[in-house]
Design a protein around this motif. Sequence first.
Motif, PDB file in Angstrom:
ATOM      1  N   VAL A  48       0.844  -1.207   0.000  1.00 29.39           N
ATOM      2  CA  VAL A  48       0.000   0.000   0.000  1.00 29.39           C
ATOM      3  C   VAL A  48       0.878   1.254   0.000  1.00 29.39           C
ATOM      4  N   SER A  49       1.963   1.215   0.765  1.00 27.22           N
ATOM      5  CA  SER A  49       2.874   2.362   0.801  1.00 27.22           C
ATOM      6  C   SER A  49       3.472   2.636  -0.582  1.00 27.22           C
ATOM      7  N   LEU A  50       3.864   1.579  -1.267  1.00 27.04           N
ATOM      8  CA  LEU A  50       4.460   1.746  -2.606  1.00 27.04           C
ATOM      9  C   LEU A  50       3.430   2.287  -3.602  1.00 27.04           C
ATOM     10  N   ILE A  51       2.210   1.758  -3.550  1.00 23.79           N
ATOM     11  CA  ILE A  51       1.165   2.225  -4.473  1.00 23.79           C
ATOM     12  C   ILE A  51       0.866   3.701  -4.215  1.00 23.79           C
ATOM     13  N   PHE A  52       0.781   4.053  -2.938  1.00 23.10           N
ATOM     14  CA  PHE A  52       0.493   5.445  -2.576  1.00 23.10           C
ATOM     15  C   PHE A  52       1.590   6.374  -3.108  1.00 23.10           C
ATOM     16  N   PHE A  53       2.840   5.959  -2.951  1.00 21.77           N
ATOM     17  CA  PHE A  53       3.949   6.796  -3.437  1.00 21.77           C
ATOM     18  C   PHE A  53       3.911   6.939  -4.961  1.00 21.77           C
ATOM     19  N   PRO A 167      15.690  14.176   5.244  1.00 25.95           N
ATOM     20  CA  PRO A 167      14.778  14.101   4.086  1.00 25.95           C
ATOM     21  C   PRO A 167      15.184  13.054   3.050  1.00 25.95           C
ATOM     22  N   ASP A 168      16.366  12.456   3.207  1.00 36.73           N
ATOM     23  CA  ASP A 168      16.796  11.427   2.246  1.00 36.73           C
ATOM     24  C   ASP A 168      16.281  10.041   2.622  1.00 36.73           C
ATOM     25  N   TYR A 169      15.694   9.878   3.801  1.00 38.30           N
ATOM     26  CA  TYR A 169      15.244   8.545   4.226  1.00 38.30           C
ATOM     27  C   TYR A 169      14.090   8.053   3.347  1.00 38.30           C
ATOM     28  N   PRO A 170      14.063   6.752   3.052  1.00 41.45           N
ATOM     29  CA  PRO A 170      12.951   6.199   2.259  1.00 41.45           C
ATOM     30  C   PRO A 170      11.604   6.321   2.991  1.00 41.45           C
ATOM     31  N   LEU A 171      10.531   5.984   2.294  1.00 44.53           N
ATOM     32  CA  LEU A 171       9.215   6.433   2.753  1.00 44.53           C
ATOM     33  C   LEU A 171       8.200   5.332   3.054  1.00 44.53           C
ATOM     34  N   LEU A 172       8.635   4.116   3.311  1.00 44.21           N
ATOM     35  CA  LEU A 172       7.634   3.067   3.543  1.00 44.21           C
ATOM     36  C   LEU A 172       6.718   3.415   4.722  1.00 44.21           C
ATOM     37  N   LEU A 173       7.317   3.729   5.859  1.00 41.89           N
ATOM     38  CA  LEU A 173       6.511   3.970   7.054  1.00 41.89           C
ATOM     39  C   LEU A 173       5.708   5.264   6.915  1.00 41.89           C
ATOM     40  N   SER A 174       6.377   6.342   6.490  1.00 41.98           N
ATOM     41  CA  SER A 174       5.676   7.619   6.333  1.00 41.98           C
ATOM     42  C   SER A 174       4.587   7.497   5.275  1.00 41.98           C
ATOM     43  N   GLY A 175       4.869   6.763   4.211  1.00 43.25           N
ATOM     44  CA  GLY A 175       3.896   6.601   3.128  1.00 43.25           C
ATOM     45  C   GLY A 175       2.652   5.878   3.615  1.00 43.25           C
ATOM     46  N   LEU A 329      12.808  -1.909  -6.004  1.00 44.28           N
ATOM     47  CA  LEU A 329      14.082  -1.264  -6.330  1.00 44.28           C
ATOM     48  C   LEU A 329      13.882  -0.132  -7.321  1.00 44.28           C
ATOM     49  N   PHE A 330      12.950  -0.336  -8.243  1.00 36.12           N
ATOM     50  CA  PHE A 330      12.640   0.699  -9.216  1.00 36.12           C
ATOM     51  C   PHE A 330      12.139   1.963  -8.496  1.00 36.12           C
ATOM     52  N   VAL A 331      11.243   1.764  -7.536  1.00 31.23           N
ATOM     53  CA  VAL A 331      10.687   2.902  -6.789  1.00 31.23           C
ATOM     54  C   VAL A 331      11.772   3.549  -5.922  1.00 31.23           C
ATOM     55  N   VAL A 332      12.542   2.713  -5.229  1.00 29.10           N
ATOM     56  CA  VAL A 332      13.601   3.251  -4.364  1.00 29.10           C
ATOM     57  C   VAL A 332      14.635   4.004  -5.210  1.00 29.10           C
ATOM     58  N   GLY A 333      14.974   3.432  -6.356  1.00 30.53           N
ATOM     59  CA  GLY A 333      15.936   4.081  -7.253  1.00 30.53           C
ATOM     60  C   GLY A 333      15.426   5.421  -7.736  1.00 30.53           C
ATOM     61  N   TYR A 334      14.164   5.451  -8.118  1.00 30.71           N
ATOM     62  CA  TYR A 334      13.563   6.717  -8.576  1.00 30.71           C
ATOM     63  C   TYR A 334      13.608   7.754  -7.457  1.00 30.71           C
ATOM     64  N   PHE A 335      13.248   7.316  -6.246  1.00 32.44           N
ATOM     65  CA  PHE A 335      13.232   8.233  -5.103  1.00 32.44           C
ATOM     66  C   PHE A 335      14.638   8.750  -4.801  1.00 32.44           C
ATOM     67  N   LYS A 336      15.597   7.834  -4.757  1.00 36.46           N
ATOM     68  CA  LYS A 336      16.955   8.219  -4.353  1.00 36.46           C
ATOM     69  C   LYS A 336      17.661   9.048  -5.436  1.00 36.46           C
ATOM     70  N   LEU A 337      17.412   8.701  -6.708  1.00 33.99           N
ATOM     71  CA  LEU A 337      18.152   9.370  -7.782  1.00 33.99           C
ATOM     72  C   LEU A 337      17.531  10.707  -8.179  1.00 33.99           C
ATOM     73  N   PHE A 338      16.201  10.782  -8.126  1.00 36.69           N
ATOM     74  CA  PHE A 338      15.554  11.968  -8.680  1.00 36.69           C
ATOM     75  C   PHE A 338      14.866  12.863  -7.654  1.00 36.69           C
ATOM     76  N   LEU A 339      14.573  12.350  -6.478  1.00 37.42           N
ATOM     77  CA  LEU A 339      13.799  13.154  -5.536  1.00 37.42           C
ATOM     78  C   LEU A 339      14.568  13.498  -4.261  1.00 37.42           C
ATOM     79  N   ALA A 340      15.181  12.496  -3.646  1.00 35.61           N
ATOM     80  CA  ALA A 340      15.775  12.711  -2.318  1.00 35.61           C
ATOM     81  C   ALA A 340      17.078  13.497  -2.405  1.00 35.61           C
ATOM     82  N   PRO A 341      17.311  14.382  -1.433  1.00 32.18           N
ATOM     83  CA  PRO A 341      18.612  15.065  -1.376  1.00 32.18           C
ATOM     84  C   PRO A 341      19.685  14.094  -0.878  1.00 32.18           C
ATOM     85  N   PRO A 342      20.961  14.447  -1.027  1.00 30.43           N
ATOM     86  CA  PRO A 342      22.015  13.549  -0.527  1.00 30.43           C
ATOM     87  C   PRO A 342      21.907  13.373   0.988  1.00 30.43           C
TER      88      PRO A 342
END
Lengths: 479, 165
Positions: A48-53, A167-175, A329-342
């Motif tokens: 559900v977290s992944l779909i929401f994101f 702000p770079d942390y992944p979003l499973l729980l927050s999502g 991994l696709f979602v995490v990669g998208y988040f880390k490469l294009f959205l999250a700050p270092p």
Amino acid sequence: MILLLLAVAVVIGCLLMHLIEPAGKLGPRWAAILVELGLGAGFGIALVSLIFFLLLAIHEATAAVMLPTEVALFLASSILVFVGRKRETANYQGGSAGISWLSKMLSGMLVAGFFLVTAALARTAHANRFGSWDSWNIWNLRAKYLTGLGDTWTRAFSTQLNYFSHPDYPLLLSGFVGQVWKFSGRGTPTLVPILTAAVFIASVAALLVGALALMRGSGLALLAGLILISSSSFLGQAMSQYADVPLSFYYLATIVVLVLSEYSDGARKSILIALAGAFASFGAWTKNEGLVFLPIALICFLLVSWSWRRATSFGTKWFLPILGAAPTLFVVGYFKLFLAPPGDMGGQPLPQILHKMTELSRYWIIGKSLIARALELGEWWAHPLLLMAILVCFLRIQPGQLQKQEVVTGWLCLILLFFAYCGVYVITPLDLRFHLSTSLTRLYCQMWPSFLFLVFLILRSPEELSCPGGLNPQTKEIS
Amino acid sequence: LWRANYDKAARSLDSRVTKSPSPKIAKAVPGIVAVLALASAFHYYLTVDKRNQFYQDPRMTYQIGIQSERLSGVMEMVPADAVVGYVTDLPPRLDAHWPTNDEFIFTAVRYELAPRLVMPLVAGQMQTWVLGNFSKPVDLEQIERQYHLKLVKDFGSGVILFQGE
């Protein structure tokens, strides 16, 4: 509505796990149910977290899209389970016929302990409904941003958040928390993260006890459950509303599913190996530490599979965990490469890193902290490590367990993860004492259920000792 | 080679540590361990209120707990997608490893107002909405002049809403 949204996610996951039947024909039945419930809850929340994101990313995270999606998933999995139920009924091995007085006594003690710990955690949740510092400065803060209108969800990983908010942390729980808040229409009550935390701690306990009962018998499983509830340091993290207990669940789920694949064959074995990859990737979507665990788990699987080189297994199965991990991994990669700050761990020049690696004092400080935090896992007179040492001394190790491919993979994963964590401390750009004091207890918490599982997995069970020469049905099947 | 060495070590370990204990010990030891573990869980239950005191540090729990009531008026007036400047008489010390008391208050306010984005207002920066969060009576006119603000409403308890001019 809050309870309904939480329940829908959990039920979707449980239905999907029921469809896969990770326990196969292993019994007893109660243990198979516990494993399905435990794995299902974590799987459903991650899904559900992944779909929401993804819906947020394509600007379609509205109730008109999200809720029908969840209903469709629920209906589809229900239909599949109903069809599968008609097709075959599992014939469980290792039923309740052989329940000894010891198992009965341990069951009673575990139930009593469960009620005590539940009451204690409920009091903690009541006294501390906002959770601890990181919960309202990282996880729940970012969940609130994800509930916002328009593009305000991007504030969850804005560089304008300060260092403490990561702000770079992944979003499973927050999502997950964010989507329940957003679509329940009841504001942002603290009940949601509290219930989510309760689901994860219950899933850890269910999975640990259920999986060990399936693989090593009820006696060891109940003992492992009792030692888990005696781990006060782990329990202290349960209601903090942090991501460490969820991460510990995904580590445990990865290893449990991988070991369960040992007991299966054919299509179910392949599905379980892929599922282990999926759970490892959910860890990567939970916290940055999960990004360390995922490659370690994949490498360990490949390395051990290749070394054991079973007939047809390596050639056809090496890609399965990668396949299972790929969507997340696709979602995490998208988040880390294009959205999250270092993150705050990078950006150090190489000479500085090398200098830190050669400073012996850093190793000394880390070593002292490792011991000090380990001693805090429980009360000295009933320290979990002491209780486990007693069991190892008196029950001894089950011959042959250490030579099983999946057991070796699990241990290798955990050992490498531990050294990776230590390595990060050696080169951390933060003040070392500050970094250790604020994180080491939580790192132990992340690894603790997996460590318990792997130790009990190799122990000889009380049932085996009480009937010399008679291995339990599960052990017989695989030896 | 790795596999062969590992198998040899595992077999050696098996032969040394897998001798069966006596059946009596095998039955008694799990019982003793279980009693100790249950006693530990009971001890956790008895001491949980003391442990909870750690989380009830007034700097943390109190600050986060009271913001909902203090800021309810602000949340009614300021749109949910707004960026809100933050002015206080207790500027946060961003160089500290541990969050300072002022940062506890700032982060509690930021949490309560989310999804509004609350950011410390830098002199010369323009924001439509600016929240004043003060620990004692302050010269509001001086603050209005310093940051080019216009007072919108004083909600009491040190909470004052401004708009940028």
